[in-house]
Design a protein around this motif. Sequence first.
Motif, PDB file in Angstrom:
ATOM      1  N   THR A  93     -26.925  31.395   9.512  1.00  0.00           N
ATOM      2  CA  THR A  93     -26.177  32.363   9.307  1.00  0.00           C
ATOM      3  C   THR A  93     -24.833  32.272  10.353  1.00  0.00           C
ATOM      4  O   THR A  93     -25.379  32.005  11.482  1.00  0.00           O
ATOM      5  CB  THR A  93     -26.737  33.840   9.421  1.00  0.00           C
ATOM      6  N   ASN A  94     -23.610  32.546   9.989  1.00  0.00           N
ATOM      7  CA  ASN A  94     -22.751  32.716  11.094  1.00  0.00           C
ATOM      8  C   ASN A  94     -22.318  33.955  11.325  1.00  0.00           C
ATOM      9  O   ASN A  94     -21.911  34.661  10.354  1.00  0.00           O
ATOM     10  CB  ASN A  94     -21.468  32.125  10.611  1.00  0.00           C
ATOM     11  N   VAL A  95     -22.792  34.741  12.304  1.00  0.00           N
ATOM     12  CA  VAL A  95     -22.736  36.010  12.538  1.00  0.00           C
ATOM     13  C   VAL A  95     -21.473  36.328  13.621  1.00  0.00           C
ATOM     14  O   VAL A  95     -21.232  37.633  13.766  1.00  0.00           O
ATOM     15  CB  VAL A  95     -23.981  36.577  13.178  1.00  0.00           C
ATOM     16  N   GLY A  96     -20.734  35.400  13.723  1.00  0.00           N
ATOM     17  CA  GLY A  96     -19.351  35.556  14.434  1.00  0.00           C
ATOM     18  C   GLY A  96     -18.075  35.901  13.356  1.00  0.00           C
ATOM     19  O   GLY A  96     -18.402  36.247  12.313  1.00  0.00           O
ATOM     20  N   ASN A  97     -17.099  36.183  14.196  1.00  0.00           N
ATOM     21  CA  ASN A  97     -15.699  36.529  13.298  1.00  0.00           C
ATOM     22  C   ASN A  97     -14.857  35.196  13.183  1.00  0.00           C
ATOM     23  O   ASN A  97     -13.765  35.583  12.949  1.00  0.00           O
ATOM     24  CB  ASN A  97     -15.393  37.775  13.817  1.00  0.00           C
ATOM     25  N   ALA A  98     -15.551  34.232  13.304  1.00  0.00           N
ATOM     26  CA  ALA A  98     -14.244  32.851  12.791  1.00  0.00           C
ATOM     27  C   ALA A  98     -15.436  31.873  11.969  1.00  0.00           C
ATOM     28  O   ALA A  98     -16.425  31.907  12.067  1.00  0.00           O
ATOM     29  CB  ALA A  98     -13.772  32.371  14.245  1.00  0.00           C
ATOM     30  N   VAL A  99     -14.829  31.204  11.223  1.00  0.00           N
ATOM     31  CA  VAL A  99     -15.325  29.987  10.430  1.00  0.00           C
ATOM     32  C   VAL A  99     -15.913  29.122  11.763  1.00  0.00           C
ATOM     33  O   VAL A  99     -15.587  28.485  12.559  1.00  0.00           O
ATOM     34  CB  VAL A  99     -14.357  29.181   9.700  1.00  0.00           C
ATOM     35  N   ALA A 100     -17.590  28.731  11.311  1.00  0.00           N
ATOM     36  CA  ALA A 100     -18.081  27.740  11.948  1.00  0.00           C
ATOM     37  C   ALA A 100     -18.026  26.512  11.317  1.00  0.00           C
ATOM     38  O   ALA A 100     -18.235  26.481  10.075  1.00  0.00           O
ATOM     39  CB  ALA A 100     -19.596  28.019  12.108  1.00  0.00           C
ATOM     40  N   THR A 101     -17.789  25.285  11.948  1.00  0.00           N
ATOM     41  CA  THR A 101     -17.575  24.111  11.397  1.00  0.00           C
ATOM     42  C   THR A 101     -18.512  23.115  12.030  1.00  0.00           C
ATOM     43  O   THR A 101     -19.385  23.099  12.864  1.00  0.00           O
ATOM     44  CB  THR A 101     -16.050  23.416  11.623  1.00  0.00           C
ATOM     45  N   GLY A 102     -18.541  22.245  10.988  1.00  0.00           N
ATOM     46  CA  GLY A 102     -19.867  21.029  11.482  1.00  0.00           C
ATOM     47  C   GLY A 102     -21.153  21.481  11.708  1.00  0.00           C
ATOM     48  O   GLY A 102     -21.850  21.076  12.608  1.00  0.00           O
ATOM     49  N   VAL A 103     -21.648  22.524  10.847  1.00  0.00           N
ATOM     50  CA  VAL A 103     -23.025  23.149  11.021  1.00  0.00           C
ATOM     51  C   VAL A 103     -24.036  22.097  10.579  1.00  0.00           C
ATOM     52  O   VAL A 103     -24.146  21.316   9.620  1.00  0.00           O
ATOM     53  CB  VAL A 103     -22.981  24.539  10.250  1.00  0.00           C
ATOM     54  N   VAL A 104     -25.268  22.230  11.527  1.00  0.00           N
ATOM     55  CA  VAL A 104     -26.452  21.009  11.200  1.00  0.00           C
ATOM     56  C   VAL A 104     -27.445  21.847  11.292  1.00  0.00           C
ATOM     57  O   VAL A 104     -27.353  22.511  12.471  1.00  0.00           O
ATOM     58  CB  VAL A 104     -25.895  19.812  11.686  1.00  0.00           C
ATOM     59  N   ILE A 105     -28.412  21.763  10.418  1.00  0.00           N
ATOM     60  CA  ILE A 105     -29.902  22.388  10.537  1.00  0.00           C
ATOM     61  C   ILE A 105     -30.752  21.109  10.939  1.00  0.00           C
ATOM     62  O   ILE A 105     -30.405  20.010  10.126  1.00  0.00           O
ATOM     63  CB  ILE A 105     -30.375  23.069   9.509  1.00  0.00           C
ATOM     64  N   ARG A 106     -31.651  21.485  12.095  1.00  0.00           N
ATOM     65  CA  ARG A 106     -32.520  20.371  12.353  1.00  0.00           C
ATOM     66  C   ARG A 106     -33.834  20.793  12.495  1.00  0.00           C
ATOM     67  O   ARG A 106     -34.200  21.880  13.125  1.00  0.00           O
ATOM     68  CB  ARG A 106     -32.063  19.479  13.502  1.00  0.00           C
ATOM     69  N   ASP A 107     -34.929  20.148  12.074  1.00  0.00           N
ATOM     70  CA  ASP A 107     -36.151  20.681  12.055  1.00  0.00           C
ATOM     71  C   ASP A 107     -37.039  19.295  12.209  1.00  0.00           C
ATOM     72  O   ASP A 107     -37.323  18.300  11.598  1.00  0.00           O
ATOM     73  CB  ASP A 107     -36.613  20.958  10.726  1.00  0.00           C
ATOM     74  N   GLU A 108     -37.662  19.293  13.673  1.00  0.00           N
ATOM     75  CA  GLU A 108     -38.449  18.263  14.047  1.00  0.00           C
ATOM     76  C   GLU A 108     -39.977  18.957  13.717  1.00  0.00           C
ATOM     77  O   GLU A 108     -40.438  19.755  14.357  1.00  0.00           O
ATOM     78  CB  GLU A 108     -38.231  18.167  15.394  1.00  0.00           C
ATOM     79  N   LEU A 109     -40.417  18.123  12.740  1.00  0.00           N
ATOM     80  CA  LEU A 109     -41.609  18.459  12.122  1.00  0.00           C
ATOM     81  C   LEU A 109     -42.990  18.222  13.289  1.00  0.00           C
ATOM     82  O   LEU A 109     -43.014  17.187  13.820  1.00  0.00           O
ATOM     83  CB  LEU A 109     -42.312  17.806  10.992  1.00  0.00           C
ATOM     84  N   PRO A 110     -43.682  19.242  13.671  1.00  0.00           N
ATOM     85  CA  PRO A 110     -44.743  19.071  14.547  1.00  0.00           C
ATOM     86  C   PRO A 110     -46.048  18.412  14.012  1.00  0.00           C
ATOM     87  O   PRO A 110     -46.360  17.997  12.801  1.00  0.00           O
ATOM     88  CB  PRO A 110     -45.080  20.315  15.010  1.00  0.00           C
ATOM     89  N   ALA A 111     -46.919  17.787  14.914  1.00  0.00           N
ATOM     90  CA  ALA A 111     -48.087  17.167  14.230  1.00  0.00           C
ATOM     91  C   ALA A 111     -48.870  18.636  13.750  1.00  0.00           C
ATOM     92  O   ALA A 111     -48.809  19.700  14.093  1.00  0.00           O
ATOM     93  CB  ALA A 111     -48.930  16.864  15.606  1.00  0.00           C
ATOM     94  N   GLY A 112     -49.579  18.252  12.770  1.00  0.00           N
ATOM     95  CA  GLY A 112     -50.180  19.137  12.005  1.00  0.00           C
ATOM     96  C   GLY A 112     -49.742  19.482  10.749  1.00  0.00           C
ATOM     97  O   GLY A 112     -50.558  20.144   9.768  1.00  0.00           O
ATOM     98  N   VAL A 113     -48.539  18.950  10.246  1.00  0.00           N
ATOM     99  CA  VAL A 113     -47.947  19.013   8.973  1.00  0.00           C
ATOM    100  C   VAL A 113     -47.468  17.633   8.707  1.00  0.00           C
ATOM    101  O   VAL A 113     -46.958  16.783   9.657  1.00  0.00           O
ATOM    102  CB  VAL A 113     -46.957  20.085   8.812  1.00  0.00           C
TER     103      VAL A 113
END
Length: 828
Positions: free
Chosen positions: A352-372
Amino acid sequence: MFGSTLRPRALRAPVLALAVLMSGGLAAVTPGTAAATGITCTSDVATSNALGPATGWTEFVETDGSRGAESEGAIAYGGNLPTAMTVGTHLTGYAASAPALVVAGTHGQWFNLSRGSAYVSPQSGVNFNGGGHYLPGNPVDFGAAFTELRALSTSWGAAPATGTVTTGTVGGNSGALVLTGTSGSLNVFTLSPAQAAQLAGGAHVGYDVPSGAVTIVNVPGTSVGVAGQAWIGSGSSWSQASDGNVKGVYNGIVWNFPDATSVTLDYGSAWVGHLLAPRAAVQVVGGGHNIGQVIARSFASSRETHLNLFPSQACVPTPPDTPGTSDVTITKSASTTNPHGGDTVVYTLTATNVGNAVATGVVIRDELPAGVTFVSASAPCAQAAGVVTCQVGSLAPGASVTKKITVTATPIAGAGPGPHSQATHWLTPYKAEAQVDLEAGQQRTVTLGCAPGDYLSDGQFRVDHVDQGTGTIRDVRVLASRSDSASTWKGVIRNDATGRAQAKAFIVCLPQRTEANGHRHGLSEDAAVPSLTQSYAAGRHSATLTCPTGTVPIAPGFDLSSASAELVGSEYSTAAPRKWTFTLDVTAPVTATYTARCLRTTVDPVNGHTHELRFTHVVQTVSVPGHTAPEGTEYQVICPDDAKGVVATFDLPPGVRHVGNDPRLKARAFRLFNDTGTAQQATIDLVCLHDRTGSGQSGSPDPVEVVNTATVSSASVDANPANNAAAATVTVRPGSATAGASGFLRVGRGKAKVSVVSALPGKAKVRVKARGAVVAQGKVKLRPGLSVVARLKLTKAAKRTIVRAGKVRVVVDPARGKRVQKVVKVRR
């Protein structure tokens, strides 16, 4: 002595350090903030980052500073800061490249920077303990920032009062100022000149406001004094303010001094609330630490400032217009929190962008841990080497995007006799120490750390000497001695003698893994950290912390709001091995916070087996003469030949003082001081960890706690580079199944492939059934805790049958464990 563990152990993926991405150099950015939450205002305006350029800075000062203790958060000074200090000890999940220390003028040597990067000139005098570096330019425009903050302070100072200020009794103290507000979003109080005089005269302050609400206290006058103590509660029920009942709960309290040019604090307890005094020289001359942000023209204090940031979204009086900035944050949840091994778990990630200007180049990253084990993810997310990356693009203010990641929980086998039941592993604890010199009246904060990843088991001061004729060892008081994280210890010590004092700080550390014996097992702590905060009147008081089943308490610690209490008991009992009891002698009202860490007594499973840690508790009763030497009398407690002392414990009678102990690993040398004139019996003891673990057990009886952390970043300037991570925890339950299929069955030319996860080594037969018939089969070599691919031969007819069916039943029959079946989808 310690039974089998039933609590989960944690498997954690490291939080990604997020860079502040810029074109053309650094921008004026803020280092962190409290977690963003959905908020509904019943009045005024819901605002992002309402403190503007001061957002996220625990100390934000326009000109000079004089400091004598650490700050748990980030600090920025527009002038000189000649006294170096420890900075950022509580900036968890903080980007290594984000600014955490800024000194625009001259600076002292050496700063210990726990997280983040630094701007100082010249580029010297900073120890980077969290992977940071020197910034090439000053990221803060202090002139523009304080022009904005002075306008903000004036604006909030003019807001109409919505709460009431009355005189009453709090915590047994009459004549207190009681702030009563009922709004869950915003309460504004304005003190009269007479009430401001009461505040300067030592009136206590009671906060009777909803937790989580913004509370603004406007104080009139150009020269303001603050004394007394702070209390939280209502009616006849009040608790003295401390970290335990303020942090993250009352993080919206702001004391606003719109006209002040001088603010002096001489407080008897911890100060509660953010200090908004952008025109003032703020000086702390006595009392406890600050719990909140300090925004001032200059700042002088020998007390700590503790991290408790103003909320990133809050209801405030209408602020002045400020330039827009983007602020991306992330939340994460799991479809189930208690799966069995082999079950499917779906993580839901929302940026979510909770700011008051456009966020550009947004990237989500999830490093899966041991166990899954990865199965699939929403488009356009991609997985490589266990890391899922989702290119989101741009997010408008207030916009959100949600992605899902599907995984399989790794099976966990129940315990049983191991294949090498007599095998054991070595453990070697070690210690670290530091000299502590104290001038008359000086208070110092000392931080010591184990090697990265190792575990703190004990830490404390030992007072060695006070200059002759200037006082006694009793005049050196320990206000705090506690773990600051799994591997670090922090102590606060004060010298009330009229001459100098010398002391030492000691810690004992446990290695994060056993020593190699073909392989190594990890040690681990329970995720829960027991904590208890109590307010006491004069007298002797005790409190007990309890660790979960299958763990033992280590690193017992305390934190006092003032020097009017002394620790006289810190006790472990073999009869109740999960409990730790603290005892204080109190001379005046005080608030104490107790903490401990909980070490699992079963090491992490490796190659399908575990071991138990072994402990012995050595207890000794000693007679302390009525007049000991000035530095106290030394007594030793010695562990068995095959063990090392890892936690000291003691129980003292009235009049006898524990002035510290020296860990010598095999032994612990206690110093006890007695000037009562009467010999006293005291108990000193030591928890000893044996050099070798117990013999091996197959599998693990423990559930496994899998902590999965996701991060979000943007190419645009992000207002808060420290609120960009979120974690979801699942506790995988053990069972009789030791292996199972994961993901999909993939078919190709003459072969079918399916992933198999396992808790134990060995081999397994794999069969594929479609429409009731076996259409493919083969064998696979299993690897504990890992996913392996079973490759099965296919005939053309079998391939056609599988593709037409769309779903097949995969049967995994391991050599060690029961046969498991799972229906999976077919992919080509």
